[in-house]
Design an enzyme around this catalytic site. Structure first.
Site, PDB file in Angstrom:
ATOM      1  CG  HIS A 270      -2.651  27.755 -15.321  1.00  0.00           C
ATOM      2  ND1 HIS A 270      -1.299  27.547 -15.231  1.00  0.00           N
ATOM      3  CD2 HIS A 270      -2.960  28.660 -14.360  1.00  0.00           C
ATOM      4  CE1 HIS A 270      -0.806  28.302 -14.264  1.00  0.00           C
ATOM      5  NE2 HIS A 270      -1.787  28.994 -13.725  1.00  0.00           N
TER       6      HIS A 270
ATOM      7  CG  ASP B 120       5.491  35.390 -15.682  1.00  0.00           C
ATOM      8  OD1 ASP B 120       4.788  36.189 -15.033  1.00  0.00           O
ATOM      9  OD2 ASP B 120       5.663  34.209 -15.325  1.00  0.00           O
TER      10      ASP B 120
ATOM     11  NE  ARG C 249       2.938  40.156  -9.893  1.00  0.00           N
ATOM     12  CZ  ARG C 249       2.277  39.055 -10.294  1.00  0.00           C
ATOM     13  NH1 ARG C 249       2.722  38.346 -11.314  1.00  0.00           N
ATOM     14  NH2 ARG C 249       1.188  38.689  -9.684  1.00  0.00           N
TER      15      ARG C 249
ATOM     16  CB  SER D 162       1.789  36.470 -14.235  1.00  0.00           C
ATOM     17  OG  SER D 162       2.531  35.361 -13.839  1.00  0.00           O
TER      18      SER D 162
ATOM     19  CE  LYS E  89       3.408  31.822 -15.774  1.00  0.00           C
ATOM     20  NZ  LYS E  89       3.700  32.049 -14.385  1.00  0.00           N
TER      21      LYS E  89
HETATM   22  N1  URA Z   1       0.655  32.117 -10.890  1.00  0.00           N
HETATM   23  C1  URA Z   1       1.376  32.734 -11.860  1.00  0.00           C
HETATM   24  O1  URA Z   1       1.885  32.098 -12.766  1.00  0.00           O
HETATM   25  N2  URA Z   1       1.526  34.073 -11.768  1.00  0.00           N
HETATM   26  C2  URA Z   1       0.975  34.821 -10.784  1.00  0.00           C
HETATM   27  O2  URA Z   1       1.126  36.020 -10.784  1.00  0.00           O
HETATM   28  C3  URA Z   1       0.235  34.156  -9.788  1.00  0.00           C
HETATM   29  C4  URA Z   1       0.090  32.785  -9.880  1.00  0.00           C
END
Ligand code: URA
Length: 409
Positions: A59, A138, A145, A160, A164
């Site tokens: 990621h 999320d 947010r 967040s 995932k």
């Molecule tokens: N990427 C994400 O998936 N979440 C965030 O809060 C910031 C970047």
């Protein structure tokens, strides 16, 4: 509270108050870990146990010109790992991995779970859009947010991203934490904190997570824009990509291989990653992925099959000197102004447009030299992007190129 929010029992104003408190006061590690676990539990968790082999994921915290997934997933599968990748669409600068791949004619990123799993079993890799059933909390919280200006919080970003990643089911996860003026984290101290928090969350939830902090003070590679980035990823897989992108993909792949199987020393893992590029195995794997996902694999040998822009316009320099600084986010804004990114999630993106950088930090520039080439479909947008790109360059005393890989964790 998180499950209550997804179920509609907790109102937006209550969740907004919580987010604002978390943003201002921070969260302890235990609170961050509990929030992450609740977000994972808000939806479906991918069960990859049906797939034999070592399942790995990567990621990136996001940056301008970051097309590493397109290169790394085929590399990992070519080396023999299983690379199930769920990616998102982008908001802001350019599209996300899903948008980039969808610039390949026919390419489908909407795969059923069965198809996703059988493709990984058969060819070692699949890249699909993130299912809305995974970590739905999320998605909802991120939207809130965004409008309450609480995105920029290390515990909230960590929860967040990790919710995932955990929901996606891989055992080994490598995080590329970007730092610089084109990244969420502007300085190394905050990047370290973000990396430490995400690694600790992973440990808490029984996943093995590593992180590398990498530079985002200039775009990665040269291409910024969806089809342009696919083209550059193909060049990189074919061994003729930009040096920084190639090096980063090799280092991240090697680090992930070493994390997943410490029998591979880092040096050996690096040689394997390089060999996957040199032998053409990773490029062949990308062709297999494209074919398996209904795309036109002809793009591999004939990139002209990708969408192309009608206007190709060089941005020439009005100054002479050595490039000492680039406004990386500005280059992203220029690509977005051309239509490569979206402001709101319902906006359509133009796959053909973007910016190809010619001069980067440390390069010498004469008046009239091409700084970047704009690919656009609308003369007004091209004119706006030209102005933005020119303003992104700062000339000064030789600074040398920024270090690409800053820290390994
Ligand atoms: N990427 C994400 O998936 N979440 C965030 O809060 C910031 C970047």
């Amino acid at each position: 509270m998180t499950l209550g929010y997804v179920g509609g029992e907790v109102a937006d104003y209550q969740m907004s108050a919580f987010l604002m408190a978390a943003y201002i006061r921070g969260l302890s590690f235990d609170e961050t870990a509990a929030l992450t676990a609740a977000m994972v539990d808000s939806g479906t968790k991918l069960d990859l146990s049906r797939i034999d082999g070592v399942k790995v994921d990567k990621h990136s915290t996001g940056g301008v010109g970051d097309k590493t997934t397109l290169v790394m997933v085929p590399m990992l599968a070519a080396i023999g790992f299983k690379a199930p990748k769920m990616s998102g669409r982008g908001l802001g600068f350019t599209g996300g991995t899903v948008d980039k791949l969808e610039s390949i004619p026919g390419f489908s990123t909407s795969l059923s779970l069965d198809r996703f799993i059988s493709q990984i079993t058969e060819i070692g890799a699949a890249i699909a859009g993130q299912s809305s059933k995974m970590a739905p909390a999320d998605k909802m919280i991120y939207a809130l947010r965004d409008v309450t200006a609480t995105v920029d919080s290390i515990p909230l970003i960590s929860a967040s991203i990790m919710s995932k990643k955990i929901a996606c089911g891989s055992d080994f996860i490598l995080l590329d934490v970007k730092v610089g003026n084109g990244a969420f984290m502007k300085d190394i101290e905050h990047a370290r904190q973000l990396a430490h928090t995400m690694i600790a969350i992973g440990r808490n939830l029984e996943r093995k997570v590593g992180a590398i902090i990498t530079d985002m003070n200039q775009p990665l590679g040269r291409a910024v824009g969806n089809a342009l980035e696919v083209r550059e990823a193909i060049e990189t897989l074919a061994g003729s990509g930009p040096a920084d992108l190639t090096r980063l993909c090799v280092e991240l792949t090697a680090a992930l291989v070493n994390l997943a199987d410490p029998a591979y020393e880092l040096e050996e893992a690096r040689s394997n990653a390089e060999a996957a590029l040199k032998s053409g195995a990773a490029l062949d794997k990308f062709a297999e992925i494209i074919r398996a996902q209904d795309g036109d694999e002809g793009v591999i040998t004939n990139p002209c099959l990708l969408p192309v822009a009608t206007i190709v316009h060089p941005v020439t320099s009005e100054a002479a000197g050595i490039v000492c600084e680039m406004d990386t986010a500005g280059i992203g804004r220029a690509a977005s102004a051309l239509g490569a990114g979206r402001e709101r999630k319902e906006d359509a993106i133009d796959p053909a447009v973007g910016v190809v950088i010619q001069k980067k930090i440390g390069d010498t520039v004469a008046v009239g030299d091409t700084l970047a080439v704009i690919h656009g479909n609308d003369p007004d947008r091209v004119a706006l992007a030209e102005k933005i790109v020119r303003d992104c360059y700062k000339f000064g005393s030789p600074a040398g190129s920024p270090q690409l890989i800053l820290e390994r964790m």
